[in-house]
Design a protein around this motif. Sequence first.
Motif, PDB file in Angstrom:
ATOM      1  N   SER A 225      44.354  29.913  46.513  1.00 28.56           N
ATOM      2  CA  SER A 225      44.530  31.470  46.324  1.00 28.56           C
ATOM      3  C   SER A 225      43.341  32.120  46.464  1.00 28.56           C
ATOM      4  O   SER A 225      43.205  33.263  46.989  1.00 28.56           O
ATOM      5  N   VAL A 226      42.093  31.358  46.466  1.00 26.29           N
ATOM      6  CA  VAL A 226      40.663  32.334  46.152  1.00 26.29           C
ATOM      7  C   VAL A 226      40.324  32.895  47.657  1.00 26.29           C
ATOM      8  O   VAL A 226      40.141  34.206  47.676  1.00 26.29           O
ATOM      9  N   PRO A 227      40.499  32.263  48.578  1.00 25.29           N
ATOM     10  CA  PRO A 227      40.233  32.848  50.016  1.00 25.29           C
ATOM     11  C   PRO A 227      41.213  33.949  50.147  1.00 25.29           C
ATOM     12  O   PRO A 227      40.747  35.256  50.684  1.00 25.29           O
ATOM     13  N   ILE A 228      42.273  34.083  49.698  1.00 28.96           N
ATOM     14  CA  ILE A 228      43.252  35.250  49.803  1.00 28.96           C
ATOM     15  C   ILE A 228      42.884  36.252  48.989  1.00 28.96           C
ATOM     16  O   ILE A 228      42.796  37.491  49.413  1.00 28.96           O
ATOM     17  N   GLU A 229      42.480  36.027  47.858  1.00 30.58           N
ATOM     18  CA  GLU A 229      41.940  36.989  47.054  1.00 30.58           C
ATOM     19  C   GLU A 229      40.650  37.591  47.420  1.00 30.58           C
ATOM     20  O   GLU A 229      40.680  39.057  47.321  1.00 30.58           O
ATOM     21  N   LEU A 230      39.883  37.024  47.851  1.00 30.79           N
ATOM     22  CA  LEU A 230      38.393  37.441  48.252  1.00 30.79           C
ATOM     23  C   LEU A 230      38.644  38.347  49.717  1.00 30.79           C
ATOM     24  O   LEU A 230      38.013  39.347  49.804  1.00 30.79           O
ATOM     25  N   GLN A 231      39.807  37.944  50.417  1.00 34.28           N
ATOM     26  CA  GLN A 231      39.942  38.635  51.701  1.00 34.28           C
ATOM     27  C   GLN A 231      40.351  40.099  51.494  1.00 34.28           C
ATOM     28  O   GLN A 231      40.195  40.886  51.758  1.00 34.28           O
ATOM     29  N   ALA A 232      41.200  39.910  50.154  1.00 30.80           N
ATOM     30  CA  ALA A 232      41.740  41.401  49.827  1.00 30.80           C
ATOM     31  C   ALA A 232      40.822  42.180  49.167  1.00 30.80           C
ATOM     32  O   ALA A 232      40.847  43.369  49.495  1.00 30.80           O
ATOM     33  N   ASP A 233      39.739  41.676  48.653  1.00 32.96           N
ATOM     34  CA  ASP A 233      38.602  42.450  48.245  1.00 32.96           C
ATOM     35  C   ASP A 233      37.934  42.811  49.245  1.00 32.96           C
ATOM     36  O   ASP A 233      37.334  43.957  49.262  1.00 32.96           O
TER      37      ASP A 233
ATOM     38  N   LYS B 151      39.838  26.134  37.929  1.00 37.76           N
ATOM     39  CA  LYS B 151      40.597  26.841  37.469  1.00 37.76           C
ATOM     40  C   LYS B 151      40.519  28.404  38.090  1.00 37.76           C
ATOM     41  O   LYS B 151      41.281  29.300  37.728  1.00 37.76           O
ATOM     42  N   PHE B 152      39.757  28.493  38.949  1.00 39.43           N
ATOM     43  CA  PHE B 152      39.502  29.653  39.639  1.00 39.43           C
ATOM     44  C   PHE B 152      40.858  30.090  40.511  1.00 39.43           C
ATOM     45  O   PHE B 152      41.391  29.425  41.108  1.00 39.43           O
ATOM     46  N   THR B 153      41.341  31.501  40.425  1.00 36.13           N
ATOM     47  CA  THR B 153      42.349  32.019  41.150  1.00 36.13           C
ATOM     48  C   THR B 153      42.064  32.978  41.983  1.00 36.13           C
ATOM     49  O   THR B 153      42.794  33.230  42.977  1.00 36.13           O
ATOM     50  N   HIS B 154      40.955  33.934  41.678  1.00 33.33           N
ATOM     51  CA  HIS B 154      40.414  34.963  42.352  1.00 33.33           C
ATOM     52  C   HIS B 154      39.105  34.951  42.927  1.00 33.33           C
ATOM     53  O   HIS B 154      38.735  35.552  43.879  1.00 33.33           O
ATOM     54  N   GLY B 155      38.238  33.987  42.380  1.00 33.58           N
ATOM     55  CA  GLY B 155      36.657  33.973  42.967  1.00 33.58           C
ATOM     56  C   GLY B 155      35.799  34.363  41.680  1.00 33.58           C
ATOM     57  O   GLY B 155      36.321  35.109  40.776  1.00 33.58           O
TER      58      GLY B 155
ATOM     59  N   PHE C 138      50.137  34.066  42.753  1.00 39.34           N
ATOM     60  CA  PHE C 138      50.121  33.397  41.711  1.00 39.34           C
ATOM     61  C   PHE C 138      51.534  33.143  40.899  1.00 39.34           C
ATOM     62  O   PHE C 138      51.799  32.414  40.228  1.00 39.34           O
ATOM     63  N   LEU C 139      51.926  34.569  40.720  1.00 37.10           N
ATOM     64  CA  LEU C 139      53.244  34.656  40.059  1.00 37.10           C
ATOM     65  C   LEU C 139      54.341  33.753  40.521  1.00 37.10           C
ATOM     66  O   LEU C 139      55.202  33.210  39.852  1.00 37.10           O
ATOM     67  N   ILE C 140      54.422  33.802  41.881  1.00 35.91           N
ATOM     68  CA  ILE C 140      55.567  33.085  42.753  1.00 35.91           C
ATOM     69  C   ILE C 140      55.283  31.534  42.228  1.00 35.91           C
ATOM     70  O   ILE C 140      56.354  30.755  42.068  1.00 35.91           O
ATOM     71  N   VAL C 141      53.993  31.086  42.487  1.00 40.66           N
ATOM     72  CA  VAL C 141      54.015  29.614  42.214  1.00 40.66           C
ATOM     73  C   VAL C 141      53.910  29.365  40.794  1.00 40.66           C
ATOM     74  O   VAL C 141      54.602  28.144  40.602  1.00 40.66           O
TER      75      VAL C 141
ATOM     76  N   ALA D 158      33.072  42.398  39.674  1.00 36.26           N
ATOM     77  CA  ALA D 158      32.166  41.515  38.819  1.00 36.26           C
ATOM     78  C   ALA D 158      33.007  41.453  37.620  1.00 36.26           C
ATOM     79  O   ALA D 158      33.108  40.248  37.049  1.00 36.26           O
ATOM     80  N   ALA D 159      33.383  42.364  37.006  1.00 33.20           N
ATOM     81  CA  ALA D 159      34.323  42.448  35.582  1.00 33.20           C
ATOM     82  C   ALA D 159      35.567  41.769  35.568  1.00 33.20           C
ATOM     83  O   ALA D 159      35.870  41.067  34.801  1.00 33.20           O
ATOM     84  N   VAL D 160      36.199  41.645  36.695  1.00 30.55           N
ATOM     85  CA  VAL D 160      37.315  40.747  36.840  1.00 30.55           C
ATOM     86  C   VAL D 160      37.010  39.668  37.627  1.00 30.55           C
ATOM     87  O   VAL D 160      38.222  38.758  38.065  1.00 30.55           O
ATOM     88  N   GLY D 161      36.092  38.968  37.906  1.00 33.73           N
ATOM     89  CA  GLY D 161      35.514  37.676  38.569  1.00 33.73           C
ATOM     90  C   GLY D 161      36.117  36.585  37.526  1.00 33.73           C
ATOM     91  O   GLY D 161      36.133  36.582  36.119  1.00 33.73           O
ATOM     92  N   ASP D 162      36.593  35.375  38.008  1.00 34.52           N
ATOM     93  CA  ASP D 162      37.195  34.354  37.136  1.00 34.52           C
ATOM     94  C   ASP D 162      36.231  33.857  36.022  1.00 34.52           C
ATOM     95  O   ASP D 162      36.536  33.471  35.022  1.00 34.52           O
ATOM     96  N   ASP D 163      34.889  33.776  36.486  1.00 35.47           N
ATOM     97  CA  ASP D 163      34.026  33.352  35.730  1.00 35.47           C
ATOM     98  C   ASP D 163      33.897  34.208  34.588  1.00 35.47           C
ATOM     99  O   ASP D 163      33.623  34.060  33.418  1.00 35.47           O
TER     100      ASP D 163
END
Length: 289
Positions: free
Chosen positions: A194-202, A259-263, A45-48, A240-245
């Motif tokens: 970006s969401v699939p990328i972040e969820l894959q990292a999880d 506006k979700f970026t991480h899921g 996200f930072l690069i974007v 859960a604490a860092v979920g976008d919602d």
Amino acid sequence: MDLNKDAQIDTGQIEDRRGAGGSGLSGMPIPLPSGRGGWIVTIIFLIVAIAGGGVLGGNMLSDDGGSSNLAEKCAASNPNRLDEPDCRSALFVTSIQDYWQDALPGTFGKKYQQAKTVFFSQAVSTGCGQADASVGPFYCPPDGKVYIDLSFYDELENRFGARGIFAQAYVLAHEYGHHVQNLLGAAVGGSGDSVPIELQADCYSGVWAKHATQTTDASGRPLIKSLSQADIQSALDAAAAVGDDTIQKKTTGHVDESKFTHGSAAQRQHWFSTGYESGDPKSCDTASA
């Protein structure tokens, strides 16, 4: 969680830049993406956001451990070393990379290349530009390093309510999940969804957690003797604490999925659990899910 008090922590996998402060840093400032109030703001996200958006402001987070000799501090001869967040983090990094050293070639036929974790205080110059502690832990693909201001762990517990030492391990394992993606040629710094990328990292974080007790130091001693269900729940609580919602509700009072970026909290917990229950990196195909 039972960490092995006799294990050798490979502090060579750490760059300790604490005490360098925020002055004299060069490079392009990394902007904070608009509407983002959370942590684990990974470099995708930072690069974007570099092309547009406000620059990061000042930050009062600090760490006074920069002058310490990390290798001496984290040596097995120090009976209190595992009470210290920097030594614990170095042990987690050692464990995470020990797992991927075999798992990446074994699963994907790709050689694993170690990535250093950079401890910094307040601000840091990276291969992706200049960042300060407000962006949270992140991975920078151009230089292949993970960056973290360890005072973030206090924020993780006090602001986000994610308690337990294994929540800290989850943070690091998530960022190393991005390193694995980078080695596999995934678009970690791309401009797509970006969401699939972040969820894959999880998910990759959960896979490591499944095998954490099998990881060893250079002498073959286990790094982590045991994990409890409470430890896994600590990681799930952090997810859960860092979920976008969750973050949006706290910061704006409403949820905007566009506006979700991480899921969402549920998604992040689901994919960590998927990785943990399967123990197989191939189960982390979030793009097709």
